[in-house]
Design an enzyme around this catalytic site. Structure first.
Site, short mmCIF file in Angstrom:
data_model
loop_
_atom_site.label_atom_id
_atom_site.label_comp_id
_atom_site.label_asym_id
_atom_site.label_seq_id
_atom_site.Cartn_x
_atom_site.Cartn_y
_atom_site.Cartn_z
N HIS A 185 3.56 -2.48 3.04
CA HIS A 185 3.61 -1.12 2.49
C HIS A 185 4.88 -0.93 1.67
CE1 HIS A 185 0.62 -0.85 5.67
NE2 HIS A 185 0.15 0.23 5.05
N ASP A 191 0.81 -1.21 0.00
CA ASP A 191 0.00 0.00 0.00
C ASP A 191 0.85 1.27 0.00
OD1 ASP A 191 -2.08 -1.77 0.21
OD2 ASP A 191 -2.92 -0.92 2.04
N ASP A 192 0.18 2.37 -0.33
CA ASP A 192 0.62 3.75 -0.11
C ASP A 192 1.60 4.30 -1.14
OD1 ASP A 192 -0.94 3.44 2.10
OD2 ASP A 192 0.63 3.83 3.58
N HIS A 205 -5.98 3.04 -4.03
CA HIS A 205 -5.92 3.20 -2.58
C HIS A 205 -6.30 4.63 -2.16
CE1 HIS A 205 -4.96 1.82 1.39
NE2 HIS A 205 -3.84 2.51 1.54
#
Length: 276
Positions: free
Chosen positions: A235, A89-90, A140
């Site tokens: 992440h 993610d991110d 996201h």
């Protein structure tokens, strides 16, 4: 004893199931004496309903997959499959995302990257690399807010604007959406994702790597929570603590390889297209 060919397997099975050679019939039907058989009775025996056939393993798995892909919100693949979906993610950024990609390339492992729209806009070349190296790109949100605290228009904008940024970067619009923090209280997030023809993807293993966890703590969470069909949350952008993610990732991959797991993208894990 005279045997009628037209009865075929039905009569033979009936005789075998009943343990009787002087009578014939389907397994759950009234038996008929062989000496009393007529063509009419033969047809009657053939037309009788046999016990229902159980689904094969393949049929059962297909039914499970159909049920899974019909869901809007998914956090786990099929527990009957030795598959795993790594998710990051991110990102993207030009630091940790590229390090993660280097490891995945070396290990020949596919993964799914849930990217933020503002980072896609800032680093389109990294998103292109993710796509070109066989990974899937998911949405996201634009800038990672808690969408459960936002109104419908804001939620739609956060998802749609990010879809547009991803499409600008790689020419494809994603079907997978992961809300920041997994926050979706109130139904607005799910509803907007559904309107945009997207699946809401959560996770079954949370390594908490964003929270400055050590490599050993990341591995402990992985071992504690992982099971077949797992979706592993990690992440690829954020704080410097993600250097521990980079350390843990090869060890996690080696462990799963030693256990015979297949590494797949989330879309393949749940049997849906990655892009619209």
């Amino acid at each position: 004893m005279k045997i009628f060919r037209s009865l075929g397997v039905t009569l033979i099975a009936g005789a075998l199931l009943t343990g009787c050679t002087n009578y014939v019939g389907a397994a759950d039907s009234k038996l008929i004496s062989v000496k009393d058989l007529t063509q009419e009775k033969l047809l009657t025996v053939q037309d009788r309903t046999l016990p229902a056939v159980k689904l094969t393993t393949k049929d059962s798995l297909q039914a499970e997959m159909n049920t899974l892909r019909s869901r809007l919100v998914i956090s786990q693949g099929l527990s009957s499959h030795k598959q795993v979906a790594f998710t990051f993610d991110d990102g993207p950024d030009t630091h940790f995302t590229n390090q993660v990609l280097d490891i995945l390339k070396k290990e020949k492992v596919s993964a799914t990257f849930f990217v933020c729209g503002n980072n896609v806009e800032a680093h389109p070349d990294v998103v292109k690399r993710i796509d070109q190296e066989g990974h899937s790109v998911g949405n996201h949100s634009w800038n990672h807010p808690d969408l459960s605290k936002k109104d419908q228009a804001t939620v739609n904008q956060q998802i749609s604007k990010t879809n547009d940024a991803i499409q600008d970067a790689i020419g494809k619009k994603p079907t997978l959406f992961r809300p920041p923090y997994g926050a979706r209280k109130g139904g607005i997030v799910d509803g907007e994702a559904q309107k945009l023809n997207m699946k809401v993807i959560l996770w079954s293993v949370d390594t908490l790597d964003w929270n400055h966890k050590s490599k050993d703590q990341i591995m402990e969470a992985y071992h504690r929570e992982f099971k077949p069909g797992g979706i592993v949350l990690q992440h690829s952008a954020g704080n410097e603590g993600l250097k521990e993610t980079v350390k843990a990732l090869p060890e996690m991959i080696r462990d799963l390889k030693s256990k015979g797991y297949e590494f797949v993208t989330v879309d393949k894990l749940i049997g849906v297209p990655a892009y619209q």
